[in-house]
Design an enzyme around this catalytic site. Structure first.
Site, PDB file in Angstrom:
ATOM      1  CB  THR A 146      -0.823  -0.002   1.308  1.00  0.00           C
ATOM      2  OG1 THR A 146      -1.928  -1.123   1.133  1.00  0.00           O
ATOM      3  CG2 THR A 146      -1.608   1.344   1.526  1.00  0.00           C
ATOM      4  N   GLY A 204     -10.232  -2.934   3.348  1.00  0.00           N
ATOM      5  CA  GLY A 204      -9.233  -3.144   4.547  1.00  0.00           C
ATOM      6  C   GLY A 204      -9.660  -1.531   5.274  1.00  0.00           C
ATOM      7  CG  ASP A 205      -5.728  -0.450   6.755  1.00  0.00           C
ATOM      8  OD1 ASP A 205      -5.489  -1.332   6.138  1.00  0.00           O
ATOM      9  OD2 ASP A 205      -4.855   0.039   7.547  1.00  0.00           O
TER      10      ASP A 205
HETATM   11  N1  ASP Z   1      -3.733  -2.356   4.647  1.00  0.00           N
HETATM   12  C1  ASP Z   1      -3.917  -2.879   3.487  1.00  0.00           C
HETATM   13  C2  ASP Z   1      -5.327  -3.778   3.430  1.00  0.00           C
HETATM   14  O1  ASP Z   1      -5.406  -4.420   4.374  1.00  0.00           O
HETATM   15  C3  ASP Z   1      -3.104  -3.707   2.906  1.00  0.00           C
HETATM   16  C4  ASP Z   1      -1.699  -3.071   2.756  1.00  0.00           C
HETATM   17  O2  ASP Z   1      -1.319  -2.327   3.753  1.00  0.00           O
HETATM   18  O3  ASP Z   1      -1.020  -3.122   1.700  1.00  0.00           O
HETATM   19  O4  ASP Z   1      -6.233  -3.576   2.480  1.00  0.00           O
END
Ligand code: ASP
Length: 358
Positions: free
Chosen positions: A193, A223-224
């Site tokens: 990300t 996700g977050d």
């Molecule tokens: N936090 C992101 C998610 O869970 C993934 C990532 O950080 O690459 O979608």
């Protein structure tokens, strides 16, 4: 002679005071955290990642050094990483179980805590710009899926063909996951990300995050990253945070808001600095930097205790640019008005102090 010493001392003091008062800026970026294997990192791969991180850092730094806005700086940095196939955002996003690329992004302005987010979009080249348009041109904070795309069309965004986002490496990861019945973590061991946080010379903070999510995600999993308070948060009174990692855990901890809330409390208590009679004392800049680091580490520890991993970047109103991660590496970089300018991948590679004054 005495007079000369006094004059020099005065000049030095006023120089120090000027440095203290000079407007500061600060920028931190990440391109994902994870179990990165130093042996698998060839010099060519490393150079490619470092070049794209540096380009993102330079784009944001230039805006800040020229007196521009933190919001513009983070968008400029994030767009470069969304356009790079190396990171899991925009081009190069991971594949869903169904073989599509579904993108999430969020952005927040620390001035007024206005925020925008999109989830599950498939045809928008730079989701961070759509998130910002939700912030500025809608009454909403978060739009998802087909509705978000209809909004994008209405606001004049071009429709990017879904093939644009697909890269062979990410497709291979999905195929390997299915063939070997692996989990999303086993298949990647890393996230990817992207995010950026900034303080501008006017004292404003901003944060943004953009991602393809996790390989093999299904059932509209989000996700977050697009969730304000989990993956992204900015508040001029506290800090700006962008996260990367196993999103389910970051959601449960509310990582980005949790860090800002703890920092607001620490600031309200004068950074917990008291003399031996219990009177508050002005803390040293290094003490504040350490408290900021401790707060970020404590929240990341919370994530780890639940079983999650990943990392965060943050900047404070004082200009600290801090990283905290509980993985072996995090693609990252930071630059400040004090001349700090560095990118790093594995743990402990930073050379500079995180505080602009030091
Ligand atoms: N936090 C992101 C998610 O869970 C993934 C990532 O950080 O690459 O979608």
């Amino acid at each position: 002679m005495k007079n000369l010493i006094a004059a020099v001392a005065l000049a030095l003091m006023s120089h120090a005071a000027m440095a203290e008062d000079a407007p500061k800026w600060s920028l931190a970026i990440h391109g994902g955290a994870g179990t990165l294997d130093p042996k698998a990192m060839t010099p060519e791969k490393r150079a490619a990642y470092e070049a794209d991180l540096q380009a993102a850092l330079d784009a944001g730094s230039k805006i800040l050094a020229d007196g521009g806005d933190a919001m513009d700086a983070i968008k400029a940095a994030i767009i470069i990483m969304e356009d790079s196939p190396l990171f899991n955002a925009g081009k190069g996003a991971v594949f869903t179980w169904d073989g599509t690329n579904e993108l999430d992004a969020s952005i927040m302005d620390g001035r007024d805590r206005s925020a925008g987010a999109v989830a599950g979009v498939k045809t928008v080249k730079n989701p961070i710009l759509l998130a910002d348009t939700v912030r500025t041109q809608s009454e909403h904070v978060m739009l998802m899926g087909a509705g978000a795309e209809a909004f994008a069309l209405e606001k004049g965004f071009a429709v990017t063909p879904p093939e644009y986002f697909a890269t062979p490496a990410r497709r291979e990861a999905l195929e390997r996951m299915k063939a070997k019945k692996l989990s999303a973590l086993d298949v990647d061991h890393k996230f990817g990300t992207v995010g950026a946080v900034a303080l501008d010379m006017k004292g404003n903070l901003a944060a943004g995050t953009s991602t393809g999510g996790m390989t093999g995600k299904r059932w509209g999993r989000v996700g977050d990253a697009p969730v304000i308070g989990a993956g992204t948060y900015a508040d001029n009174r506290a800090c700006a945070v962008s996260a990367t990692g196993w999103g389910e855990y970051f959601l449960r901890v509310g990582v980005a808001h949790e860090i800002c809330a703890r920092l607001r409390a620490a600031r309200a208590m004068n950074w917990l600095s008291f003399d031996n009679k219990g009177a508050p004392i002005a803390p040293e800049a290094e003490d504040i930097a350490q408290t900021v680091q401790d707060v970020a580490d404590a929240v990341m520890y919370d994530v780890a205790e639940l079983g999650g991993d990943g990392g965060v970047i943050l900047v404070t109103p004082e200009g600290h640019a801090i990283f905290s991660f509980n993985t072996t590496g995090m693609y990252r970089g930071r630059a400040t008005s004090a001349g700090v300018n560095e990118v790093a991948i594995f743990g402990g590679e930073e050379k500079a102090s995180a505080t602009p004054d030091h």
